[in-house]
Structures are given as structure tokens and as C-alpha cells.
Write a protein that holds these residues in place. Structure first.
Motif, PDB file in Angstrom:
ATOM      1  N   LYS A 185       0.824  -1.226   0.000  1.00  0.00           N
ATOM      2  CA  LYS A 185       0.000   0.000   0.000  1.00  0.00           C
ATOM      3  C   LYS A 185       0.854   1.269   0.000  1.00  0.00           C
ATOM      4  O   LYS A 185       0.423   2.322  -0.484  1.00  0.00           O
ATOM      5  N   ARG A 210       2.687  -0.235  -9.534  1.00  0.00           N
ATOM      6  CA  ARG A 210       1.620  -1.162  -9.931  1.00  0.00           C
ATOM      7  C   ARG A 210       2.145  -2.089 -11.001  1.00  0.00           C
ATOM      8  O   ARG A 210       3.026  -1.695 -11.778  1.00  0.00           O
ATOM      9  N   LEU A 211       1.598  -3.273 -11.076  1.00  0.00           N
ATOM     10  CA  LEU A 211       2.004  -4.173 -12.161  1.00  0.00           C
ATOM     11  C   LEU A 211       1.384  -3.648 -13.438  1.00  0.00           C
ATOM     12  O   LEU A 211       0.160  -3.701 -13.611  1.00  0.00           O
ATOM     13  N   GLY A 250       0.081  -3.467 -17.145  1.00  0.00           N
ATOM     14  CA  GLY A 250      -0.508  -4.530 -17.978  1.00  0.00           C
ATOM     15  C   GLY A 250      -1.477  -5.402 -17.192  1.00  0.00           C
ATOM     16  O   GLY A 250      -2.010  -6.371 -17.722  1.00  0.00           O
ATOM     17  N   PHE A 251      -1.721  -5.029 -15.927  1.00  0.00           N
ATOM     18  CA  PHE A 251      -2.701  -5.757 -15.118  1.00  0.00           C
ATOM     19  C   PHE A 251      -3.794  -4.799 -14.672  1.00  0.00           C
ATOM     20  O   PHE A 251      -3.509  -3.659 -14.312  1.00  0.00           O
ATOM     21  N   LYS A 270      -8.842  -8.763  -6.090  1.00  0.00           N
ATOM     22  CA  LYS A 270      -9.114  -7.451  -6.670  1.00  0.00           C
ATOM     23  C   LYS A 270      -9.487  -7.556  -8.153  1.00  0.00           C
ATOM     24  O   LYS A 270      -9.634  -6.553  -8.845  1.00  0.00           O
TER      25      LYS A 270
HETATM   26  N1  ACO Z   1      -1.127  -3.590  -9.723  1.00  0.00           N
HETATM   27  C1  ACO Z   1      -1.357  -3.634  -8.391  1.00  0.00           C
HETATM   28  N2  ACO Z   1      -2.523  -3.247  -7.811  1.00  0.00           N
HETATM   29  C2  ACO Z   1      -3.466  -2.753  -8.618  1.00  0.00           C
HETATM   30  C3  ACO Z   1      -3.304  -2.682 -10.019  1.00  0.00           C
HETATM   31  C4  ACO Z   1      -2.072  -3.128 -10.574  1.00  0.00           C
HETATM   32  N3  ACO Z   1      -1.855  -3.081 -11.877  1.00  0.00           N
HETATM   33  N4  ACO Z   1      -4.425  -2.160 -10.576  1.00  0.00           N
HETATM   34  C5  ACO Z   1      -5.268  -1.917  -9.573  1.00  0.00           C
HETATM   35  N5  ACO Z   1      -4.705  -2.286  -8.384  1.00  0.00           N
HETATM   36  C6  ACO Z   1      -5.329  -2.223  -7.070  1.00  0.00           C
HETATM   37  C7  ACO Z   1      -5.391  -0.811  -6.543  1.00  0.00           C
HETATM   38  O1  ACO Z   1      -4.254  -0.482  -5.772  1.00  0.00           O
HETATM   39  C8  ACO Z   1      -6.662  -0.811  -5.738  1.00  0.00           C
HETATM   40  O2  ACO Z   1      -6.379  -1.401  -4.493  1.00  0.00           O
HETATM   41  P1  ACO Z   1      -7.181  -0.951  -3.176  1.00  0.00           P
HETATM   42  O3  ACO Z   1      -8.612  -1.328  -3.443  1.00  0.00           O
HETATM   43  O4  ACO Z   1      -6.562  -1.751  -2.074  1.00  0.00           O
HETATM   44  O5  ACO Z   1      -6.977   0.525  -3.035  1.00  0.00           O
HETATM   45  C9  ACO Z   1      -7.578  -1.766  -6.507  1.00  0.00           C
HETATM   46  O6  ACO Z   1      -6.687  -2.653  -7.225  1.00  0.00           O
HETATM   47  C10 ACO Z   1      -8.493  -1.074  -7.484  1.00  0.00           C
HETATM   48  O7  ACO Z   1      -7.709  -0.215  -8.314  1.00  0.00           O
HETATM   49  P2  ACO Z   1      -8.219   1.146  -8.966  1.00  0.00           P
HETATM   50  O8  ACO Z   1      -7.060   1.994  -9.346  1.00  0.00           O
HETATM   51  O9  ACO Z   1      -9.259   1.758  -8.065  1.00  0.00           O
HETATM   52  O10 ACO Z   1      -8.931   0.583 -10.237  1.00  0.00           O
HETATM   53  P3  ACO Z   1      -9.290   1.417 -11.493  1.00  0.00           P
HETATM   54  O11 ACO Z   1     -10.397   0.690 -12.144  1.00  0.00           O
HETATM   55  O12 ACO Z   1      -9.491   2.842 -11.165  1.00  0.00           O
HETATM   56  O13 ACO Z   1      -7.928   1.349 -12.358  1.00  0.00           O
HETATM   57  C11 ACO Z   1      -6.307   0.827 -13.982  1.00  0.00           C
HETATM   58  C12 ACO Z   1      -7.767   0.638 -13.506  1.00  0.00           C
HETATM   59  C13 ACO Z   1      -5.950   2.330 -14.063  1.00  0.00           C
HETATM   60  C14 ACO Z   1      -6.179   0.234 -15.380  1.00  0.00           C
HETATM   61  C15 ACO Z   1      -5.365   0.108 -12.974  1.00  0.00           C
HETATM   62  O14 ACO Z   1      -5.712  -1.256 -12.877  1.00  0.00           O
HETATM   63  C16 ACO Z   1      -3.891   0.267 -13.337  1.00  0.00           C
HETATM   64  O15 ACO Z   1      -3.282   1.268 -12.987  1.00  0.00           O
HETATM   65  N6  ACO Z   1      -3.306  -0.746 -14.073  1.00  0.00           N
HETATM   66  C17 ACO Z   1      -1.942  -0.667 -14.530  1.00  0.00           C
HETATM   67  C18 ACO Z   1      -1.866   0.210 -15.785  1.00  0.00           C
HETATM   68  C19 ACO Z   1      -2.450  -0.484 -17.008  1.00  0.00           C
HETATM   69  O16 ACO Z   1      -2.133  -1.635 -17.310  1.00  0.00           O
HETATM   70  N7  ACO Z   1      -3.293   0.261 -17.758  1.00  0.00           N
HETATM   71  C20 ACO Z   1      -3.876  -0.237 -19.010  1.00  0.00           C
HETATM   72  C21 ACO Z   1      -5.357  -0.202 -18.970  1.00  0.00           C
HETATM   73  S1  ACO Z   1      -5.985  -0.978 -20.407  1.00  0.00           S
HETATM   74  C22 ACO Z   1      -5.940   0.196 -21.599  1.00  0.00           C
HETATM   75  O17 ACO Z   1      -5.855   1.380 -21.407  1.00  0.00           O
HETATM   76  C23 ACO Z   1      -6.041  -0.357 -23.003  1.00  0.00           C
END
Ligand code: ACO
Length: 431
Positions: A297, A302-303, A305-306, A359
Motif C-alpha cells: 500500500k 503497480r504491475l 498490464g494488469f 481485486k
Molecule cells: N497492480 C497492483 N494493484 C493494482 C493494479 C495493478 N496493476 N491495478 C489496480 N490495483 C489495485 C489498486 O491499488 C486498488 O487497491 P485498493 O482497493 O486496495 O486501493 C484496486 O486494485 C483497485 O484499483 P483502482 O485503481 O481503483 O482501479 P481502477 O479501475 O481505477 O484502475 C487501472 C484501472 C488504471 C487500469 C489500474 O488497474 C492500473 O493502474 N493498471 C496498470 C496500468 C495499465 O495496465 N493500464 C492499461 C489499462 S488498459 C488500456 O488502457 C487499453
């Protein structure tokens, strides 16, 4: 918009409001709050628009829980398997699959607009040689309004059509030239005897000194990447295009705004960020360290692609992309590439980890597209430009739909103001 006769009751203070409910053809009902401020003197609060429909649309539907993506009703996996990018462009733009003659006519219109105005070459030369291709694309696409005056009047349906074809046709040339400029190679002009994807690959990888033969399996994989990125309903960049165009701005300016938004690492920049992360991890034994960081936290890591804002089960595009990745890597015989080893192991370990399962974080389309593009020979800086190229048709389809919508209004969100209340100016010597 279908009237359901259903209403939602909202009571607060001494007020009771009845708000109409509209039903979509598929998906959750929508409470119509357009008169809320006028009747109730309140706003709604929804940062990130997680519960707000900003428009009605007939183009794309996503069911995030089922992992379903439909374009004009057709599932993305069927389109990726049976169709090809330009046919999907037609479908997105005009609403139906084309007949054979309609497709031929559309393909020939696109093919005949692939060249750029020759003076744009000087525009490219104005950029620093190490400019990011996304920076070049944002600038060049915005500058198209200075080169194609005859398709900037958004009130004229014919000009809108010409601008749409120009953008779809020229985007591969614009992206390929951004790449060529960044590596100091001469621009390769488009060839109209090649299909859309092959032409793009040739403009990226051919040099005047030798012949370049497009590998049909790579061209097919490229076309599939375009198809899988073509549209994704009201995502951040599409909403940016809609918001920009709500003021009546010309299409080139609006698409440039979409490109700028797409660049961010939480959106289109994720495929670049993902591959860079895989390289930083370097070897499979370091994966647990990175997974631990992603779960911590107190660590912003963040990972890449996830996860996905909408897909909370799996990303249907990722499934097709994974299959494409296997085909391309097999063809190129690079199964033992260290980045790929890390990717495969990371995917496995993250999917088995309860944090990601709880998650609902699954590999998204960017996780696999980066691997394919890397194998094809693209540098990471070209990943997002390729996404922008492919998404252009989605942006344009949404833009056209919006302009033709009689309910269109300039976009103007409200705010919950939490700053200072009114106070008097203090002269500098008294502060
Ligand atoms: N790695 C670790 N933890 C994550 C990740 C990740 N990639 N993505 C989300 N989480 C966690 C958050 O920390 C959060 O945890 P919490 O509930 O304990 O606070 C929970 O999962 C929810 O995450 P949010 O950010 O609220 O989810 P949101 O729907 O707003 O975000 C997003 C989606 C921006 C795509 C996010 O998953 C992320 O940053 N991923 C990595 C970047 C990525 O791969 N983006 C591509 C998106 S696809 C596209 O654009 C074609």
C-alpha cells in the motif's frame, strides 16, 4: 433512448424529486439527472465518472463482468478472427458490416488518402531528433488542420466524412514517419498496392537501400492489433475527443487531444510501461520482489498490464492477443527471449496470487500487445503511437456520432468546491 415509464425517487431536505429512468438495449438502466440542478439545486459527485453515462451511443458495448466487448453488436473475438481492420473501421463508422462493393469502395477511398501533404515533411524536421513519437504525432495530427482546410468545418457532413477518411488513411503514415524521424532514417512513402497493415510495416521497416518483403503472418498480427484497439466506448481518450469536440473544435484538433490523453501510462502508455517493467524485472527470480511491491500500500508501484477499469473478470481482447503473441513468437522463433520468460512467469504468479484474484486484476490487452510489438522489432516508444493509430477510427466514430446527435451540448462538468470562501485582496507589503 427508450422511455421505461420507471422513475427513481430522490429525497433530501424538504425536497422529493422523481427522476426518469432510461433503459439501454443492453446493460444497466440509467437515471436521468439532467434536471437535478434546476429542480433540486444540487449537483452529483462522481470523480472519474465511475457511475455516470455522459452520452448515449450505438457504437460499442462492454460488459466488464462477463468480459464481453461488442462493436455494433458483433463480439470482438469474432471480428478479430473473421474480419480485418478496415472492415471493422467501416462497421464502427457506418453501423453495419459492408457489402463486398461497399468494402471495396471504402478500402479504395482510404488507400487513396495515405500520402501526407509534402510540406508536412518540413514540419517533421522541426522536431528534435530524440522527440518521442507520441509527441510528434500529437503535433502533426493537430497540425493537419493547417494543411487540410477543406475538411475542418464540422457543420458540413461531407467535410466530416472527408476528415474521417483522411485521418484513418494518414495515421499509419504519420506514425511510421514519427518513427523514421526518431531513428534518423529516410521517410518511406505509402504504397497503395499493399493492405493497411502491410503498408504500415513497410513504412516502418523498409529502407531505400534494399527490398523489404512484408511477412503475411506479421501483417496479420499487426492487423489484429489494430482491430483489437479500434474502439472501447467512453474511455479517457474517447471522452477527451468528445469533450474537445463539444466546443465545435475541428476534427484534427480533437483527435490530437485524444492522442495526448492516450499517452498517459494508466491508459495507452501502459503497453510501453509494461514492457519497460518486464525488462526492469529482468529475470524470473526477481518477480516476487515486484509482486510484493505491487501489493504494498505504501509503494505507488503497480504491475503494468494488469487490471482494467471496466473488465473485472478478463479482458476479451487479451485472450485473442495472447494467441497472436504465441503465433508471432513461434514464427520468429524467439521463445527463449528473457523478457518473454519474465512475462510468462509473471502472468502465472500474479494469476495464482490471492491479492490479484481478490481485486480481479487480470492481464489486459497491453500486457500481450507489448510482447508482440517488441518481437516484431518496434521500440517501446512506438507502442502507444500504434495504439493511437488503431484507436483513431473509434475516436472518429464517436466524434461523428456526437456531432450528429441533436442533444449535443458543450461538455461542462460541475465541481464540489472546497477552497477558500470570498476574501479580500491583501497588498504585497502587508502579507
Ligand atoms: N497492480 C497492483 N494493484 C493494482 C493494479 C495493478 N496493476 N491495478 C489496480 N490495483 C489495485 C489498486 O491499488 C486498488 O487497491 P485498493 O482497493 O486496495 O486501493 C484496486 O486494485 C483497485 O484499483 P483502482 O485503481 O481503483 O482501479 P481502477 O479501475 O481505477 O484502475 C487501472 C484501472 C488504471 C487500469 C489500474 O488497474 C492500473 O493502474 N493498471 C496498470 C496500468 C495499465 O495496465 N493500464 C492499461 C489499462 S488498459 C488500456 O488502457 C487499453
Amino acid at each position: 433512448m427508450a422511455e421505461t415509464g420507471k422513475t427513481a425517487k430522490l429525497s433530501f431536505g424538504d425536497k422529493e424529486l422523481e427522476l426518469p429512468i432510461h433503459s439501454p438495449t443492453v446493460g444497466p438502466d440509467v437515471i436521468d439527472i439532467r434536471k437535478l440542478y434546476a429542480q433540486g439545486d444540487v449537483f452529483t459527485y462522481d470523480p472519474g465518472f465511475t457511475s455516470t453515462a455522459a452520452c448515449d451511443s450505438t457504437i460499442t458495448f462492454i460488459d466488464g463482468d462477463k468480459g464481453e466487448l461488442l462493436h455494433r453488436g458483433y463480439p470482438i473475438d469474432q471480428l478479430a478472427e473473421k474480419s480485418h481492420f478496415l472492415e471493422v473501421c467501416y462497421l464502427l463508422l457506418y453501423g453495419e458490416l459492408p457489402s463486398a462493393s461497399e468494402l471495396e469502395d471504402f478500402e479504395s477511398r482510404v488507400t487513396n488518402h495515405t500520402m501526407l501533404h509534402e510540406q508536412m515533411v518540413y514540419f517533421y524536421r522541426g522536431f528534435r531528433r530524440d522527440a518521442h513519437p507520441m509527441a510528434i504525432m500529437t503535433g502533426v495530427v493537430g497540425a493537419m488542420s493547417a494543411f487540410y482546410h477543406d475538411s475542418t468545418d464540422v457543420s458540413d457532413p461531407w467535410q466530416r466524412e472527408v476528415a474521417s477518411i483522411r485521418l484513418i488513411a494518414k495515421m499509419p503514415t504519420i506514425a511510421a514517419w514519427a518513427y523514421k524521424f526518431s531513428i534518423g532514417q529516410p521517410f518511406v512513402y505509402p504504397r497503395n498496392d499493399l493492405d493497411y497493415a502491410s503498408n504500415f510495416l513497410r513504412m516502418c521497416f523498409a529502407v531505400p537501400a534494399e527490398e523489404y518483403e512484408v511477412n503475411p503472418i506479421l501483417a496479420r498480427a499487426m492487423d489484429r492489433i489494430f482491430t483489437l484497439h479500434a474502439d472501447h466506448e467512453q474511455n479517457a481518450s474517447t471522452s477527451t475527443v468528445r469533450l474537445a469536440s463539444s466546443s465545435g473544435a475541428n476534427p484534427f484538433a480533437c483527435i490530437a487531444a485524444g492522442i495526448a490523453c492516450l499517452w498517459g501510462p494508466a491508459h495507452g502508455g501502459a503497453n510501453q510501461a509494461c514492457l519497460e517493467m518486464l525488462r526492469e524485472i529482468g529475470t524470473p527470480d526477481r518477480i516476487p520482489e515486484f509482486i510484493a511491491r505491487a501489493k504494498d500500500k505504501n509503494d505507488p508501484f503497480r504491475l503494468m498490464g494488469f487490471g482494467h477499469r471496466v473488465y473485472k473478470n478478463f479482458d476479451p481482447r487479451a485472450k485473442v492477443m495472447k494467441q497472436s503473441a504465441d503465433e508471432v513468437l513461434d514464427l520468429l522463433g524467439i521463445e527463449n527471449n528473457p523478457t518473454l520468460q519474465v512475462a510468462k512467469e509473471l502472468e502465472k504468479m500474479a494469476l495464482e496470487d490471492p491479492y490479484f484474484a481478490e481485486k480481479k486484476l487480470y492481464p489486459n490487452v497491453d500486457f500481450y500487445s507489448g510482447i508482440i510489438l517488441d518481437a516484431m522489432g518496434f521500440p517501446t516508444s512506438m507502442f502507444t503511437p500504434i495504439f493511437a493509430l488503431a484507436r483513431t477510427v473509434g475516436w472518429i466514430s464517436q466524434w461523428k456520432e456526437m456531432i450528429a446527435d441533436p442533444q449535443m451540448k458543450i461538455g461542462r462538468p460541475r465541481q464540489l468546491y472546497v477552497g477558500e470562501t470570498r476574501r479580500d485582496y491583501v497588498d504585497v507589503e502587508d502579507r
